[in-house]
Design a protein around this motif. Structure first.
Motif, PDB file in Angstrom:
ATOM      1  N   MET A 109       0.826  -1.170   0.052  1.00 17.41           N
ATOM      2  CA  MET A 109       0.002   0.054   0.021  1.00 17.41           C
ATOM      3  C   MET A 109       0.871   1.019  -0.023  1.00 17.41           C
ATOM      4  O   MET A 109       0.639   2.273  -0.571  1.00 17.41           O
ATOM      5  CB  MET A 109      -0.976   0.098   1.296  1.00 17.41           C
ATOM      6  N   ALA A 110       2.015   1.244   0.888  1.00 19.31           N
ATOM      7  CA  ALA A 110       2.714   2.414   0.765  1.00 19.31           C
ATOM      8  C   ALA A 110       3.380   2.688  -0.689  1.00 19.31           C
ATOM      9  O   ALA A 110       3.437   3.853  -1.195  1.00 19.31           O
ATOM     10  CB  ALA A 110       3.990   2.052   1.867  1.00 19.31           C
ATOM     11  N   ASP A 111       3.685   1.583  -1.587  1.00 22.10           N
ATOM     12  CA  ASP A 111       4.379   1.752  -2.667  1.00 22.10           C
ATOM     13  C   ASP A 111       3.145   2.356  -3.326  1.00 22.10           C
ATOM     14  O   ASP A 111       3.334   3.150  -4.380  1.00 22.10           O
ATOM     15  CB  ASP A 111       4.948   0.449  -3.267  1.00 22.10           C
ATOM     16  N   LEU A 112       1.995   1.715  -3.474  1.00 15.77           N
ATOM     17  CA  LEU A 112       0.744   1.976  -4.474  1.00 15.77           C
ATOM     18  C   LEU A 112       0.772   3.595  -4.233  1.00 15.77           C
ATOM     19  O   LEU A 112       0.346   4.189  -5.166  1.00 15.77           O
ATOM     20  CB  LEU A 112      -0.320   1.172  -3.928  1.00 15.77           C
ATOM     21  N   ARG A 114       8.453   9.645  -0.304  1.00 14.36           N
ATOM     22  CA  ARG A 114       9.114  10.368  -1.345  1.00 14.36           C
ATOM     23  C   ARG A 114       8.055  11.061  -2.292  1.00 14.36           C
ATOM     24  O   ARG A 114       7.799  12.275  -2.718  1.00 14.36           O
ATOM     25  CB  ARG A 114       9.931   9.527  -2.335  1.00 14.36           C
ATOM     26  N   GLY A 115       6.869  10.189  -2.655  1.00 19.01           N
ATOM     27  CA  GLY A 115       5.683  10.747  -3.488  1.00 19.01           C
ATOM     28  C   GLY A 115       5.189  11.880  -2.447  1.00 19.01           C
ATOM     29  O   GLY A 115       4.556  12.878  -3.064  1.00 19.01           O
ATOM     30  N   ALA A 116       4.977  11.743  -1.214  1.00 20.12           N
ATOM     31  CA  ALA A 116       4.111  12.577  -0.645  1.00 20.12           C
ATOM     32  C   ALA A 116       4.877  13.777  -0.613  1.00 20.12           C
ATOM     33  O   ALA A 116       4.337  15.171  -0.455  1.00 20.12           O
ATOM     34  CB  ALA A 116       3.902  12.082   0.890  1.00 20.12           C
ATOM     35  N   LEU A 157      -0.717  16.871   6.922  1.00 17.46           N
ATOM     36  CA  LEU A 157      -1.794  15.861   6.761  1.00 17.46           C
ATOM     37  C   LEU A 157      -1.541  15.062   5.517  1.00 17.46           C
ATOM     38  O   LEU A 157      -2.531  14.381   4.860  1.00 17.46           O
ATOM     39  CB  LEU A 157      -3.340  16.618   6.673  1.00 17.46           C
ATOM     40  N   THR A 158      -0.505  15.018   5.137  1.00 18.30           N
ATOM     41  CA  THR A 158       0.057  14.186   3.971  1.00 18.30           C
ATOM     42  C   THR A 158       0.696  12.843   4.443  1.00 18.30           C
ATOM     43  O   THR A 158      -0.047  11.832   4.998  1.00 18.30           O
ATOM     44  CB  THR A 158       0.922  15.113   2.997  1.00 18.30           C
TER      45      THR A 158
END
Length: 210
Positions: free
Chosen positions: A1-4, A9-11, A170-171
C-alpha cells in the motif's frame, strides 16, 4: 500500500508546489502571480525529477496537471485560497467514494490490495477478508474526513498559510498512521488460522479433499 500511494518520496513531491506557492505569495507581497508562478515552476521541476527516476509518465503528468489547474483557478478567481480548491474537492470525493465502496461491499482497500496481489475479485469470496477490508477501509475514509474538517474552515476563512501547513501535516504523517492502523484493523478482523491476505479462503478452497 505504501508503494501504491507513492511512499514518503511521493508525499514530499506532492507538498513542494503548495510550499512554493506560499513562498512566492509571501515574498511577492501577497502577489497571486508570484505564488502561482513559483508553484508551476516547482511543479515542472518535480515532474522532471520524477520522470528521470523512472516514475510512470501518466502519473507524473496528472500531478503536474493538477498543479496547473489549481494555479489557473486561483488566477481566474483572484483568490489565493482557491489554489487549494482541488485539494478540498478531491478529499470530499475520496471520502464519498470510500464510504460508498464499503456500503456496496466493494471496499476500496480490498480492490487496491487485491489488484496489487493479482487476485482480481477473488478476495470478495472470502467472508473474513471482505469483512476485514470493509472495516479497514473506514480508517481511510476517516483520513479524508479529517482533512475536510481541517481544510474547509481554513479555506472558507481564506487562511492561505494555514492551508499550506495543514496540507503538509496531513500528507505523509497521516498516510503512515492510516497504513499502520488499517493493517492492525485488518489483521484483527481475520479469524485465527486464516492464511492471510495472499490466500483468500473461498468455499472451493476450504472444501476438504474427496
Amino acid at each position: 500500500m505504501a508503494d501504491l500511494l507513492g511512499g514518503r518520496r511521493g508525499a514530499i513531491d506532492a507538498t513542494l508546489p503548495p510550499l512554493a506557492f506560499a513562498a512566492g505569495w509571501l515574498l511577492g507581497g501577497e502577489s497571486l502571480g508570484a505564488g502561482v508562478g513559483a508553484a508551476v515552476a516547482v511543479g515542472a521541476v518535480v515532474a522532471g525529477v520524477r520522470l528521470r527516476r523512472g516514475d510512470r509518465p501518466r502519473s507524473v503528468l496528472i500531478g503536474l496537471l493538477a498543479v496547473c489547474v489549481a494555479a489557473l483557478i486561483a488566477v481566474r478567481t483572484g483568490r489565493a485560497e482557491n489554489f487549494f480548491l482541488i485539494q478540498v474537492l478531491s478529499n470530499a470525493a475520496s471520502a464519498l467514494a470510500w464510504s460508498v465502496s464499503i456500503v456496496v461491499r466493494w471496499p476500496l482497500l480490498g480492490v487496491l490490495v487485491g489488484a496489487v496481489l493479482g487476485q482480481r475479485a477473488r478476495w470478495r469470496r472470502d467472508p473474513a477478508l471482505l469483512r476485514g477490508y470493509g472495516r479497514a477501509s473506514w480508517v481511510w475514509t476517516a483520513t479524508y474526513l479529517l482533512r475536510l474538517a481541517v481544510f474547509v474552515p481554513l479555506f472558507l476563512s481564506g487562511q492561505v498559510l494555514a492551508l499550506v501547513v495543514a496540507r503538509v501535516a496531513l500528507t505523509w504523517p497521516l498516510v503512515a498512521s492510516a497504513l499502520a492502523l488499517s493493517w492492525m484493523v485488518l489483521r484483527r478482523s481475520l479469524p485465527a488460522g486464516h492464511p492471510g491476505l495472499r490466500h483468500p479462503v473461498t468455499a472451493k478452497s476450504a472444501a476438504p479433499p474427496a
